[in-house]
Design an enzyme around this catalytic site. Structure first.
Site, PDB file in Angstrom:
ATOM      1  N   ASP A  48       0.870  -1.267   0.199  1.00 16.49           N
ATOM      2  CA  ASP A  48       0.106  -0.034   0.066  1.00 16.49           C
ATOM      3  C   ASP A  48       0.683   1.329   0.090  1.00 16.49           C
ATOM      4  O   ASP A  48       0.569   2.392   0.640  1.00 16.49           O
ATOM      5  CB  ASP A  48      -0.891   0.071   1.097  1.00 16.49           C
ATOM      6  CG  ASP A  48      -2.137  -1.061   0.875  1.00 16.49           C
ATOM      7  OD1 ASP A  48      -1.998  -1.970  -0.101  1.00 16.49           O
ATOM      8  OD2 ASP A  48      -3.119  -1.130   1.776  1.00 16.49           O
ATOM      9  N   ASP A 106       3.053  -6.874  -3.071  1.00 14.75           N
ATOM     10  CA  ASP A 106       1.835  -7.399  -2.802  1.00 14.75           C
ATOM     11  C   ASP A 106       1.033  -6.852  -3.972  1.00 14.75           C
ATOM     12  O   ASP A 106       0.316  -7.409  -4.315  1.00 14.75           O
ATOM     13  CB  ASP A 106       1.340  -7.250  -1.520  1.00 14.75           C
ATOM     14  CG  ASP A 106       0.229  -8.254  -1.084  1.00 14.75           C
ATOM     15  OD1 ASP A 106       0.274  -9.299  -1.988  1.00 14.75           O
ATOM     16  OD2 ASP A 106      -0.674  -7.919  -0.463  1.00 14.75           O
ATOM     17  N   ASP A 107       0.769  -5.538  -3.852  1.00 18.47           N
ATOM     18  CA  ASP A 107      -0.162  -4.710  -4.804  1.00 18.47           C
ATOM     19  C   ASP A 107      -0.021  -4.841  -6.239  1.00 18.47           C
ATOM     20  O   ASP A 107      -0.977  -4.935  -7.026  1.00 18.47           O
ATOM     21  CB  ASP A 107      -0.323  -3.353  -4.511  1.00 18.47           C
ATOM     22  CG  ASP A 107      -0.704  -3.117  -2.851  1.00 18.47           C
ATOM     23  OD1 ASP A 107      -1.676  -3.648  -2.487  1.00 18.47           O
ATOM     24  OD2 ASP A 107       0.368  -2.754  -2.115  1.00 18.47           O
TER      25      ASP A 107
HETATM   26  O1  LIG Z   1      -5.661  -5.539   1.223  1.00 22.62           O
HETATM   27  C1  LIG Z   1      -6.240  -6.056   0.460  1.00 22.62           C
HETATM   28  O2  LIG Z   1      -7.338  -6.383   0.950  1.00 22.62           O
HETATM   29  C2  LIG Z   1      -5.773  -6.136  -0.989  1.00 22.62           C
HETATM   30  C3  LIG Z   1      -4.682  -5.250  -1.184  1.00 22.62           C
HETATM   31  O3  LIG Z   1      -3.558  -5.492  -1.026  1.00 22.62           O
HETATM   32  C4  LIG Z   1      -5.166  -3.930  -1.430  1.00 22.62           C
HETATM   33  O4  LIG Z   1      -6.350  -3.481  -1.721  1.00 22.62           O
HETATM   34  O5  LIG Z   1      -4.313  -3.021  -1.313  1.00 22.62           O
HETATM   35 MG   LIG Z   2      -2.388  -3.837  -0.565  1.00 23.31          MG
END
Ligand SMILES: O=C([O-])CC(=O)C(=O)O
Ligand SMILES: [Mg+2]
Length: 569
Positions: free
Chosen positions: A261, A283-284
């Site tokens: 994020d 991750d994103d």
């Molecule tokens: O956290 C989550 O549900 C999925 C994700 O990485 C995001 O939306 O940034």
């Molecule tokens: Mg995320």
């Protein structure tokens, strides 16, 4: 590794090298044992343990089983009707009795995932200052510049294997939440343990606080972060550089650093800058790409054809959009042998200024440039759908309600089974709801979303929406990386994770219109993903844990943390 040893310190005994830790941990007094969340068992301490560890009199006479404690806690949680209250009860449990927290999460994953994770964790971050009781994780702010190595040493665990770090600038689709983004690394790492079986002592949540541009938070008397505008440029880059070096110095080469994020501009840059020197995973960009590719490969069973036969349209050209698009193009290239540039041409992205086209190239950020194909400009999503005739529509805009009735109807008029993914989180930011997708397509859409939606009945038929969330991928992916002792993350490992996830979708799921397996089987799914990711790391020569185990699925299962209580000598 996490199981079996009967020890007063449970699985953490190996980590308690006193020469490293800045303080000593004593369990001489039962009182402090009970107040240590990692070792507390509450009323489940046995008679023998109460005698041996000075607990007599500190607990009422009854001895409860962990199962009964679990039942009681679930009753308590279910009594709260406000999701945020459930979240707070879960955090409270995590901070008082860690094993019971994980037992609940593992055994009730489908019920509790929307509480400790999206959508509730989003609201928790927004209100973090007001509900904040227990500090979790490590906070590194601009005030700590020059001292990051020292701060890492304040963390009590020595065997950290995964760090999830955010700077809070783009928390889900909720924007800049500054220091209060800490809910995300904490939540992600709870899933590393519950869903992927990585031991809690190996997980470290970190928030880097360089300020926030969120005026509402800056004016909030309960805000927990630095009260200043975000540092940028060299000041930002220097702090991150110090952080990345300190992590490597403190925990070695094989700690997985998961970026979470960050805003687009920093996310791409950090990944590019550190992917050749550190074990990093965004991750994103990468986790989301892997889970969506899995959903697409899975959906081909219902749609027919290969990926190359489809046309993709994205709303949103940030981390998720371009990350997914690139992994799709890569997979098509693996299948048809054509250069990736060629295969990118069937993938179109729309951003806030309209369709990304060649005439906009000069004003585009670098990560959007590969998607600037030849076409006349189109401002509206609906017009882009009509002009490009996509078979698959994917929302990664971070902005809710963008898939309007007209857009969904346009998709449904072009396709027998339109595949619609509304990936933005939390639920409030979803491009459309499950109900809207099924109703507006007259029950023909195949639908998946980033945050969960309940099954929906339309014309007597029950539709089960898929949850295309990176939570399917990162816990097993991280476990695979750790097991192999991989020193780098490669795209081929993401493809391996996607395929491992698809392999867990069965005929029975397809019959119900599902393109993802249910989360209730997640530990088995994660073991399979871990095995395939580890196998790929070995194949690529990136694995340092030699020799390669014969049965990687079994190794993954064996590695997994069990939240069942230990007996103390
Ligand atoms: O956290 C989550 O549900 C999925 C994700 O990485 C995001 O939306 O940034
Ligand atoms: Mg995320």
């Amino acid at each position: 590794m996490a199981d079996g040893v009967e020890d007063v310190y449970g699985e953490d005994s190996a980590t308690l090298d006193q020469s490293f830790t800045p303080w000593t941990i004593s369990v001489a007094s039962g009182y402090s044992l009970m107040r240590d969340p990692r070792h507390n068992k509450g009323l489940a301490f046995t008679e023998k343990e109460r005698d041996a560890h000075y607990l007599r009199g500190l607990l009422p006479p009854v001895v409860l089983s962990q199962e009964l404690q679990e039942k009681k806690m679930m009753n308590i949680i279910r009594q709260y009707t406000v999701p945020l209250h459930r979240y707070m009860a879960m955090v409270e449990l995590q901070e008082t009795n860690e094993r019971l927290f994980y037992k609940l999460l593992v055994d009730n994953v489908e019920e509790l995932l929307p509480i400790v994770y999206t959508p509730t964790v989003g609201e928790a971050c927004q209100k973090f200052g007001s509900i904040f009781k227990h500090p979790q994780g490590l906070y590194i702010s601009l005030k700590e510049k020059g001292k990051i190595l020292e701060i890492l040493n304040n963390w009590p665990e020595r065997t950290v294997k995964v760090i999830v770090v955010t700077d809070g600038e783009r928390i889900l689709g909720l924007g800049d939440l500054g220091c209060q983004g800490m809910g995300i690394p904490v939540g992600k790492l709870s899933l590393y343990t519950a869903l992927g079986g990585v031991c809690p002592s190996q997980c470290l949540p970190i928030t880097i606080d360089v300020g926030t541009n969120n005026e509402k938070l800056l004016d909030d008397e309960f805000y927990i972060g630095l009260r200043q505008k975000r540092a940028t440029g060299k000041e930002y880059a220097d702090l991150l550089q110090e952080f990345m070096c300190a992590v490597k110095q403190n925990y070695g080469e094989k700690v997985l650093i998961q970026f979470e994020d960050f805003a687009n501009h920093n996310a791409f840059e950090l990944l590019a800058r550190y992917s050749s020197t550190h074990l990093v995973f965004n991750d994103d960009i990468q986790g989301t790409a892997s889970v969506v590719l899995a959903g697409l490969l899975s959906a081909l069973r219902l749609l027919g054809g290969t990926l190359a036969d489809h046309t993709f349209l994205f709303l949103g050209a940030g981390e998720a959009g371009t990350g997914i698009a690139e992994l799709i193009a890569l997979e098509i290239s693996e299948q048809n042998g054509k250069p990736i540039e060629e295969n990118r041409k069937q993938i179109w992205l729309v951003d806030s200024k309209g369709l990304i086209v060649a005439s906009r190239k000069d004003s585009l950020q670098d990560f959007k440039k590969p998607w600037a194909h030849d076409h006349e400009p189109i401002a509206e999503l609906k017009n882009a759908v009509e002009a490009l005739k996509p078979t698959i529509l994917i929302g990664t805009s971070g902005v809710g309600k963008q898939f309007t009735k007209e857009v969904v109807e346009a998709m449904a008029s072009l396709n027998e089974k339109p595949l619609i993914m509304a990936l933005s989180n939390p639920t409030s930011q979803a491009e459309c709801t499950a109900e809207e997708a099924y109703t507006w397509s007259e029950g023909r859409a195949i639908f998946a979303s980033g945050s969960p939606f309940d099954p929906f009945e339309y014309n007597g038929k029950t539709f089960i929406p898929g949850q295309a969330n990176n939570a399917y991928i990162f816990p097993g992916f991280g476990l695979g990386v750790i097991m192999a002792g991989s020193t780098r993350v490669r795209d081929d490992m993401l493809l391996a994770a996607s395929k491992a996830l698809v392999s867990q979708v069965t005929e029975e799921h397809y019959e119900k219109g599902m393109i993802y397996p249910p989360f209730k089987n997640i530990r088995k799914i994660s073991a399979n993903i871990a095995a395939k990711v580890a196998a790929k790391a070995y194949e690529l020569g990136l694995a340092s844990h030699l020799p390669q185990p014969e049965d990687l699925v079994k190794s993954a299962e064996k590695y997994m943390y069990s939240p069942v209580y230990r007996s103390y000598r």
